[in-house]
Design a protein around this motif. Structure first.
Motif, PDB file in Angstrom:
ATOM      1  N   ALA A 307      42.491 -42.814  14.751  1.00 10.75           N
ATOM      2  CA  ALA A 307      43.237 -43.056  13.332  1.00 10.75           C
ATOM      3  C   ALA A 307      43.181 -42.262  13.362  1.00 10.75           C
ATOM      4  CB  ALA A 307      42.496 -44.118  12.572  1.00 10.75           C
ATOM      5  N   VAL A 308      42.481 -41.012  12.927  1.00  6.04           N
ATOM      6  CA  VAL A 308      42.275 -39.222  12.318  1.00  6.04           C
ATOM      7  C   VAL A 308      42.965 -39.078  13.590  1.00  6.04           C
ATOM      8  CG1 VAL A 308      40.511 -37.492  12.206  1.00  6.04           C
ATOM      9  CG2 VAL A 308      39.815 -39.617  11.642  1.00  6.04           C
ATOM     10  N   LYS A 337      39.418 -49.646   7.335  1.00  8.41           N
ATOM     11  CA  LYS A 337      38.709 -48.981   8.060  1.00  8.41           C
ATOM     12  C   LYS A 337      36.932 -50.078   7.312  1.00  8.41           C
ATOM     13  CE  LYS A 337      39.049 -47.006  12.100  1.00  8.41           C
ATOM     14  NZ  LYS A 337      40.451 -46.582  12.584  1.00  8.41           N
ATOM     15  N   ALA A 338      37.557 -50.060   5.854  1.00  8.03           N
ATOM     16  CA  ALA A 338      36.221 -50.560   5.287  1.00  8.03           C
ATOM     17  C   ALA A 338      36.186 -52.401   5.624  1.00  8.03           C
ATOM     18  CB  ALA A 338      36.986 -50.031   3.373  1.00  8.03           C
ATOM     19  N   PHE A 374      41.529 -60.834  13.152  1.00 14.47           N
ATOM     20  CA  PHE A 374      42.502 -61.147  13.778  1.00 14.47           C
ATOM     21  C   PHE A 374      44.330 -60.401  13.359  1.00 14.47           C
ATOM     22  CE2 PHE A 374      46.150 -63.333  15.431  1.00 14.47           C
ATOM     23  CZ  PHE A 374      45.897 -63.517  16.690  1.00 14.47           C
ATOM     24  N   ILE A 375      43.808 -60.571  12.060  1.00 13.93           N
ATOM     25  CA  ILE A 375      44.883 -59.677  11.147  1.00 13.93           C
ATOM     26  C   ILE A 375      44.556 -58.117  11.275  1.00 13.93           C
ATOM     27  CG2 ILE A 375      46.228 -59.189   9.238  1.00 13.93           C
ATOM     28  CD1 ILE A 375      45.192 -62.547   8.709  1.00 13.93           C
ATOM     29  N   SER A 376      43.493 -57.622  11.231  1.00 11.92           N
ATOM     30  CA  SER A 376      42.513 -56.280  11.170  1.00 11.92           C
ATOM     31  C   SER A 376      42.763 -55.874  12.093  1.00 11.92           C
ATOM     32  CB  SER A 376      41.686 -56.536  10.533  1.00 11.92           C
ATOM     33  OG  SER A 376      41.468 -57.206   9.381  1.00 11.92           O
ATOM     34  N   ALA A 377      42.980 -56.215  13.329  1.00 13.41           N
ATOM     35  CA  ALA A 377      42.947 -55.860  14.784  1.00 13.41           C
ATOM     36  C   ALA A 377      45.010 -55.268  14.752  1.00 13.41           C
ATOM     37  CB  ALA A 377      43.050 -56.608  15.624  1.00 13.41           C
ATOM     38  N   PHE A 378      45.449 -56.487  14.753  1.00 17.54           N
ATOM     39  CA  PHE A 378      47.079 -55.986  14.564  1.00 17.54           C
ATOM     40  C   PHE A 378      47.743 -54.625  13.371  1.00 17.54           C
ATOM     41  CE2 PHE A 378      47.923 -61.034  15.713  1.00 17.54           C
ATOM     42  CZ  PHE A 378      47.924 -60.502  17.413  1.00 17.54           C
ATOM     43  N   VAL A 379      46.792 -55.040  12.326  1.00 12.65           N
ATOM     44  CA  VAL A 379      47.125 -53.594  11.812  1.00 12.65           C
ATOM     45  C   VAL A 379      46.342 -52.318  12.327  1.00 12.65           C
ATOM     46  CG1 VAL A 379      46.478 -52.631   9.095  1.00 12.65           C
ATOM     47  CG2 VAL A 379      46.996 -55.147   9.649  1.00 12.65           C
ATOM     48  N   LEU A 380      45.208 -52.557  12.927  1.00 14.98           N
ATOM     49  CA  LEU A 380      45.147 -51.472  13.140  1.00 14.98           C
ATOM     50  C   LEU A 380      45.657 -50.331  14.283  1.00 14.98           C
ATOM     51  CD1 LEU A 380      41.768 -49.471  12.536  1.00 14.98           C
ATOM     52  CD2 LEU A 380      40.982 -50.653  14.359  1.00 14.98           C
ATOM     53  N   ALA A 381      46.059 -51.925  15.831  1.00 16.15           N
ATOM     54  CA  ALA A 381      46.725 -51.367  16.428  1.00 16.15           C
ATOM     55  C   ALA A 381      48.136 -50.851  15.681  1.00 16.15           C
ATOM     56  CB  ALA A 381      46.077 -52.432  17.716  1.00 16.15           C
ATOM     57  N   LEU A 416      47.413 -49.614  22.474  1.00 18.02           N
ATOM     58  CA  LEU A 416      46.933 -50.338  23.461  1.00 18.02           C
ATOM     59  C   LEU A 416      45.607 -50.781  23.573  1.00 18.02           C
ATOM     60  CD1 LEU A 416      49.990 -50.364  26.003  1.00 18.02           C
ATOM     61  CD2 LEU A 416      49.486 -52.049  24.132  1.00 18.02           C
ATOM     62  N   LEU A 417      45.141 -49.947  23.365  1.00 14.71           N
ATOM     63  CA  LEU A 417      43.174 -49.213  24.250  1.00 14.71           C
ATOM     64  C   LEU A 417      42.242 -49.894  22.585  1.00 14.71           C
ATOM     65  CD1 LEU A 417      43.085 -46.776  26.070  1.00 14.71           C
ATOM     66  CD2 LEU A 417      43.014 -48.900  27.003  1.00 14.71           C
ATOM     67  N   ILE A 418      43.001 -49.541  21.424  1.00 14.17           N
ATOM     68  CA  ILE A 418      42.706 -49.639  20.417  1.00 14.17           C
ATOM     69  C   ILE A 418      43.144 -51.514  20.013  1.00 14.17           C
ATOM     70  CG2 ILE A 418      42.745 -50.067  17.156  1.00 14.17           C
ATOM     71  CD1 ILE A 418      43.743 -46.752  18.029  1.00 14.17           C
ATOM     72  N   LEU A 419      43.986 -52.202  20.460  1.00  8.01           N
ATOM     73  CA  LEU A 419      44.384 -53.331  19.912  1.00  8.01           C
ATOM     74  C   LEU A 419      43.093 -54.457  21.037  1.00  8.01           C
ATOM     75  CD1 LEU A 419      45.290 -56.080  18.781  1.00  8.01           C
ATOM     76  CD2 LEU A 419      47.190 -55.673  20.876  1.00  8.01           C
ATOM     77  N   LEU A 420      43.124 -53.813  21.930  1.00  5.66           N
ATOM     78  CA  LEU A 420      41.960 -54.096  22.807  1.00  5.66           C
ATOM     79  C   LEU A 420      40.778 -53.826  23.049  1.00  5.66           C
ATOM     80  CD1 LEU A 420      43.680 -53.205  26.834  1.00  5.66           C
ATOM     81  CD2 LEU A 420      43.239 -55.740  25.779  1.00  5.66           C
ATOM     82  N   SER A 421      39.964 -53.146  21.950  1.00  8.58           N
ATOM     83  CA  SER A 421      38.909 -52.966  21.956  1.00  8.58           C
ATOM     84  C   SER A 421      37.974 -54.026  20.016  1.00  8.58           C
ATOM     85  CB  SER A 421      38.006 -51.791  21.173  1.00  8.58           C
ATOM     86  OG  SER A 421      39.416 -51.261  19.795  1.00  8.58           O
TER      87      SER A 421
END
Length: 493
Positions: A307-308, A337-338, A374-381, A416-421
């Motif tokens: 993210a950074v 992240k929080a 589940f929602i957070s994963a989509f936000v992060l990716a 994509l890797l972030i979403l997978l993780s």
């Protein structure tokens, strides 16, 4: 009205000091902390709307005119991050009583919590480079206390690494400020920008600028200096981890934005192109780290790093679109992240482990937390229409305009890797048949879930309400691309 600039610093500072006198009266301190946090957030919101409507607010402390005195500069970038900081702090202060033991609360948790908010807010608002160092030390001293709160062996081990890395970077930081002062004769950021422009950023200044970048890169956990971050961010209580993940690395990113859009902007072919490739490596190694572990806390901690990388990539592209993306993504990432650290902390607390291999079917016990994850994963990716998508899209557009196709592709693949993780946690830990051996306290889970839902709501709102929020970041990027706006607001020209 210039005193508005100091209120986001004074209120949490006074709050922390006052609560120190009542640290043994747990119930009173809990309610007082919540009230004071609401007041601080309300004031931050008022300052934000005032600055958005009327322009930058400056305060010359002690009545000393710039550049002779310390100046606080509440421009739109600073107050946006201050408001975001207070929203995160508000969620954490409501989460804390349900997460911390009473013993930890009595050991001045709320005092150090407010001192951390003070240091972060001060770093965003200061217009003086040495004062930035001072506020860094304020937030770091508060973080040293918070990371060791509880006194467990693993905390003490990881805190030594955390303290040593930050101590080293602080020594280099203050030394670099001395070098810069010896060349420019000032530490006022606006005057530094003027003097660097006058001499067209000669070689010595570019060298000092790169040294300053590596100081901030250490604090922001960029490649190759990210190695210290993941484990120290997972050993304290989840509420402390959430504060660290959301705020501390972002102060480093903010410092890079401020210095390399205001002062060191005359040799971008060297400095900013370097940022692009460092950001690319940061994306790759951070995403790989997140995929390499089965510890749900470490998965989230490693995701701080890419993210950074995205944020610094936008700074490196150095155009208005990319900077808009960096700011938008930074605000979104601070909040998500929080939320994620609070979420996985609640799960680990109730299940009794953070090992993903020992979890299954948690959606039955934690339905709200499961769907929030589940929602957070989509936000992060960065999946549309969520806020992560808006920020990344703007950064990618800025990259295409810059002709950096390879780095843009790296960014897309790392997403994509972030979403997978993160989805790995949902699929392995939450999906499937119910594990009857896991029993949970539903009342405690609900109390821990609502602060997470509060933060996730804001990230979703940032995505679906992008038309409402984009004018703010567009205004910010316009100010960043035109340093004279900041300089004029300080010197009132």
């Amino acid at each position: 009205m210039s005193n508005l600039a100091v209120l986001p610093i004074i209120i949490p500072l006074v709050s922390g000091i006052l609560l120190a006198f009542f640290h043994k009266k747990t119930s009173f301190v809990r309610h007082a902390a919540k009230l004071l946090s609401v007041i601080s957030t309300g004031v931050a919101a008022y300052v934000f709307f005032y600055v958005f409507q009327h322009g930058t607010v400056t305060l010359e402390t002690g009545g000393w005119e710039a550049p002779y005195g310390i100046v606080l500069v509440a421009d739109l970038l600073a107050v946006t991050l201050v408001l975001t900081t207070n929203l995160i702090g508000l969620a954490c202060v409501f989460y804390a009583p349900n997460s911390l033991s009473e013993k930890k609360e009595k050991f001045y948790f709320y005092t150090f919590f407010f001192l951390l908010i003070t240091g972060v807010s001060g770093a965003f608002l200061t217009g003086d480079l040495f004062n930035l160092f001072v506020f860094f030390e304020v937030l770091l001293m508060a973080s040293y206390a918070l990371i060791t709160l509880g006194g467990e062996k693993v905390q003490l081990r990881e805190s030594i690494k955390y303290v040593l890395v930050n101590l080293f970077s602080s020594i280099v930081f203050v030394t670099t400020i001395a070098f810069l002062y010896s060349v420019l004769g000032t530490v006022n950021m606006a005057q530094m920008a003027q003097r660097v422009q006058e001499v067209e950023q000669q070689g010595i200044l570019t060298t000092i600028g790169i040294l300053l970048f590596f100081v901030f890169a250490t604090k922001a956990a960029l490649f190759p200096l990210y190695y210290w971050l993941p484990k120290p961010y997972t050993v304290p209580d989840p509420v402390v981890s959430a504060l660290f993940a959301a705020l501390l690395t972002k102060v480093g990113v903010y410092s890079i934005i401020r210095m390399f859009t205001l002062v060191f902007v005359h040799n971008t072919s060297l400095t900013h192109d370097l940022f692009i490739w460092i950001a690319g490596f940061t994306l790759v190694f951070g995403a790989i780290g997140a995929l390499s572990t089965n510890n749900i806390k470490l998965v989230v901690a490693y995701n701080i790093i890419p993210a950074v990388g995205f944020m610094v990539m936008g700074i490196g592209f150095y155009n208005e679109t990319a900077l808009s993306g960096s700011v938008y993504y930074m605000v979104s990432d601070m909040i998500i992240k929080a939320a994620l650290f609070l979420l996985v902390g609640a799960v680990a607390r109730e299940v009794g482990t953070s090992d993903l291999r020992k979890m299954k079917g948690l959606i039955h016990q934690f339905p709200l937390l499961g769907w929030l994850l589940f929602i957070s994963a989509f936000v992060l990716a960065g999946v549309p229409p969520f806020s992560g998508f808006i920020g990344k899209l703007l950064i990618m557009q800025g990259g295409f305009a810059k002709g950096q196709i390879i780095v843009v592709i790296i960014g897309l693949l790392s997403s994509l890797l972030i979403l997978l993780s993160i989805m790995k946690i949902f699929v392995r830990g939450f999906w499937g048949e119910k594990d009857e051996s896991i029993t949970v306290d539903k009342k405690a889970v609900n109390a821990l879930s609502w602060p997470v839902a509060f933060l996730v709501f804001f990230t979703v709102l940032l995505g679906i309400g992008a038309e409402m929020f984009y004018p703010v970041v567009d205004n910010i990027s316009n100010q960043l691309m035109n340093p004279e706006i900041y300089i004029d607001s300080v010197f009132k020209e």
